[in-house]
Design an enzyme around this catalytic site. Structure first.
Site, PDB file in Angstrom:
ATOM      1  N   ASP A  17      39.835 -21.533  80.238  1.00 21.12           N
ATOM      2  CA  ASP A  17      38.803 -21.086  81.378  1.00 21.12           C
ATOM      3  C   ASP A  17      37.708 -22.017  81.434  1.00 21.12           C
ATOM      4  OD1 ASP A  17      40.695 -19.086  81.486  1.00 21.12           O
ATOM      5  OD2 ASP A  17      39.718 -17.575  80.272  1.00 21.12           O
ATOM      6  N   LYS A  44      46.496 -14.889  80.029  1.00 17.57           N
ATOM      7  CA  LYS A  44      46.696 -13.535  79.579  1.00 17.57           C
ATOM      8  C   LYS A  44      47.621 -13.478  78.186  1.00 17.57           C
ATOM      9  CE  LYS A  44      45.863 -11.570  83.931  1.00 17.57           C
ATOM     10  NZ  LYS A  44      44.441 -11.298  83.807  1.00 17.57           N
ATOM     11  N   ASN A  47      45.669 -15.034  75.310  1.00 18.69           N
ATOM     12  CA  ASN A  47      44.566 -14.130  74.980  1.00 18.69           C
ATOM     13  C   ASN A  47      45.402 -13.037  74.009  1.00 18.69           C
ATOM     14  OD1 ASN A  47      43.015 -15.722  76.429  1.00 18.69           O
ATOM     15  ND2 ASN A  47      43.064 -14.286  78.105  1.00 18.69           N
ATOM     16  N   ASN A 188      46.188  -1.326  84.390  1.00 24.51           N
ATOM     17  CA  ASN A 188      44.829  -1.036  84.641  1.00 24.51           C
ATOM     18  C   ASN A 188      44.845  -0.042  85.820  1.00 24.51           C
ATOM     19  OD1 ASN A 188      44.668  -2.928  86.680  1.00 24.51           O
ATOM     20  ND2 ASN A 188      43.311  -4.190  85.624  1.00 24.51           N
ATOM     21  N   LEU A 225      41.109   2.542  81.826  1.00 26.12           N
ATOM     22  CA  LEU A 225      40.268   2.920  82.634  1.00 26.12           C
ATOM     23  C   LEU A 225      38.799   2.239  82.481  1.00 26.12           C
ATOM     24  CD1 LEU A 225      41.266   6.787  82.215  1.00 26.12           C
ATOM     25  CD2 LEU A 225      41.761   5.210  84.241  1.00 26.12           C
ATOM     26  N   ARG A 228      35.715   3.817  80.406  1.00 26.79           N
ATOM     27  CA  ARG A 228      35.963   5.288  80.358  1.00 26.79           C
ATOM     28  C   ARG A 228      37.099   5.498  79.135  1.00 26.79           C
ATOM     29  NH1 ARG A 228      37.429   7.206  85.963  1.00 26.79           N
ATOM     30  NH2 ARG A 228      37.894   5.063  86.279  1.00 26.79           N
ATOM     31  N   ASP A 250      30.496  -9.756  79.381  1.00 29.31           N
ATOM     32  CA  ASP A 250      31.842 -10.370  80.247  1.00 29.31           C
ATOM     33  C   ASP A 250      33.010  -9.727  79.877  1.00 29.31           C
ATOM     34  OD1 ASP A 250      33.567 -12.175  81.335  1.00 29.31           O
ATOM     35  OD2 ASP A 250      33.393 -13.518  79.844  1.00 29.31           O
ATOM     36  N   ALA A 253      39.132 -10.665  80.064  1.00 33.46           N
ATOM     37  CA  ALA A 253      40.107 -10.301  78.697  1.00 33.46           C
ATOM     38  C   ALA A 253      40.070  -9.199  78.091  1.00 33.46           C
ATOM     39  CB  ALA A 253      40.117 -11.738  77.835  1.00 33.46           C
ATOM     40  N   ALA A 254      39.365  -8.263  78.484  1.00 32.53           N
ATOM     41  CA  ALA A 254      39.259  -7.006  77.744  1.00 32.53           C
ATOM     42  C   ALA A 254      40.589  -6.219  77.764  1.00 32.53           C
ATOM     43  CB  ALA A 254      38.129  -5.930  78.571  1.00 32.53           C
ATOM     44  N   GLY A 255      41.167  -6.095  78.941  1.00 32.71           N
ATOM     45  CA  GLY A 255      42.511  -5.908  79.130  1.00 32.71           C
ATOM     46  C   GLY A 255      43.667  -6.718  77.884  1.00 32.71           C
ATOM     47  N   ASP A 256      43.486  -7.826  77.789  1.00 30.52           N
ATOM     48  CA  ASP A 256      44.163  -8.709  76.964  1.00 30.52           C
ATOM     49  C   ASP A 256      43.866  -8.281  75.394  1.00 30.52           C
ATOM     50  OD1 ASP A 256      45.288 -10.038  79.147  1.00 30.52           O
ATOM     51  OD2 ASP A 256      43.647 -11.578  78.999  1.00 30.52           O
TER      52      ASP A 256
HETATM   53  O1  RIB Z   1      42.884 -11.717  81.537  1.00 31.51           O
HETATM   54  C1  RIB Z   1      41.853 -12.766  81.704  1.00 31.51           C
HETATM   55  C2  RIB Z   1      42.467 -14.238  81.869  1.00 31.51           C
HETATM   56  O2  RIB Z   1      43.076 -14.106  83.238  1.00 31.51           O
HETATM   57  C3  RIB Z   1      41.625 -15.302  81.751  1.00 31.51           C
HETATM   58  O3  RIB Z   1      41.494 -15.938  80.255  1.00 31.51           O
HETATM   59  C4  RIB Z   1      42.143 -16.168  82.740  1.00 31.51           C
HETATM   60  O4  RIB Z   1      42.748 -17.396  81.976  1.00 31.51           O
HETATM   61  C5  RIB Z   1      43.253 -15.546  83.500  1.00 31.51           C
HETATM   62  O5  RIB Z   1      44.539 -15.976  83.007  1.00 31.51           O
END
Ligand code: RIB
Length: 311
Positions: A17, A44, A47, A188, A225, A228, A250, A253-256
């Protein structure tokens, strides 16, 4: 608490990234001066692998990077996190995947990805990981690699009766035949809307979307969410697991991080709601830090957040 580290296989993308932090996200045609540049390991799949490894999993990654400096550095990073990289292939032609990311004050982002070698990940690459998949507690998938590779992983997991978690990101339409083979789907709001046509805004619409996904044959749905929290939907009903209040720097990658931590907690045999709370705590910690993989917390940090948090 003592635990046996669950074996997990993540099949997915690996990127580097390139990040610029700015006051606000640029509008089309706008040039913004004064941002701060940094790089971080991302993608993703990678991560989720790193998040799972730091949360306490024994992780093997199936991915494809280029035979270039970025690919070499990415591999070195996974090994530092004790991820098994036997099945990370280095493509001789395509460059490693790269994501360009703008991060605004407050944590909002926008991302463009040049997939490069990620799009060279084949069913044959996945097939070579069959014994790792057969011995795993769960297989974790996303959609930043060719769908043929996703299907191959799904086929192998089902052959060996290994549960599959699909994080359907980035959002894309998926056939019912594929969805119906997924044990746990973790969209999400945007992804849930794309898959169901239901706009997810309030808990009521989240419940409707989760039910629509389950009606397509998905076993369990955990609809994330953001701040939430997450909605857990099973045949027994729905439960909202509240998020943890943190100051976002930031959200990349919170979902990852959520998915990696969730796979570990479920692999350890935690009940669904407790596993989701563990994953919410990990995701909350990740948004307080810049970058994708640098933001993934350790197990100790996650446990502390679960204990202290107001989630
Ligand atoms: O989910 C976040 C990721 O999406 C980032 O690290 C970026 O590389 C994209 O793949």
């Amino acid at each position: 608490m003592q635990h046996k580290a669950p074996a997990l296989v993540v099949v997915g993308s690996a990127n580097t990234d390139m990040i610029i932090q700015l006051d606000h996200l640029p509008r089309p045609g706008e040039t913004l001066l004064g941002g701060t540049f940094s790089t971080a390991a991302g993608g993703k799949g990678a991560n989720q692998a790193v998040a799972a490894a730091r949360a306490g999993g024994r992780v093997a990654l199936v991915a494809c990077v280029g035979r270039d400096t970025l690919g070499r550095e990415a591999l070195a990073g996974y090994r530092r996190d004790r991820i098994n990289t036997t099945h990370v292939r280095r493509d001789p032609v395509q460059p490693s995947g790269v994501a360009l990311i703008f991060v605004a004050r407050g944590g909002e982002n926008c991302i463009a990805v040049a997939p490069g070698a990620n799009h060279q990940l084949t069913s044959a690459d996945v097939a070579r990981a069959e014994s790792a998949i057969a011995g795993a507690r769960a297989v974790l998938l996303q959609l930043e690699i060719p769908l043929a590779a996703v299907r191959a992983a799904l086929r192998l997991a089902r052959r060996h009766r290994v549960p599959v978690i699909l994080n359907p990101a980035p959002a894309q339409p998926l056939p019912r035949a594929l969805l119906s083979q997924i044990d746990l789907l973790t969209p999400n709001e945007t992804e849930a809307e794309l898959l169901t046509g239901i706009r997810v805004r309030q808990p009521a619409s989240a419940i409707r979307a989760a039910r629509a996904l389950r009606a397509q044959g998905v076993g369990t749905v955990i609809l994330t969410l953001g701040a939430r929290g997450a909605l857990v939907a099973t045949s027994e009903g729905e439960e909202l697991v509240p998020g943890f209040k943190v100051k976002a720097v930031d959200t990349t990658a919170a979902g990852d991080v959520f998915n990696g931590a969730l796979a570990v907690a479920l692999g350890e045999g935690r009940p669904l709601v407790a596993a989701t709370r563990f994953a919410c705590a990990a995701a909350a910690l990740s948004v307080t830090r810049l970058g994708a993989q640098p933001s993934a917390p350790t197990r100790k940090e996650i446990e502390a957040q679960v204990r202290q948090g107001k989630g």
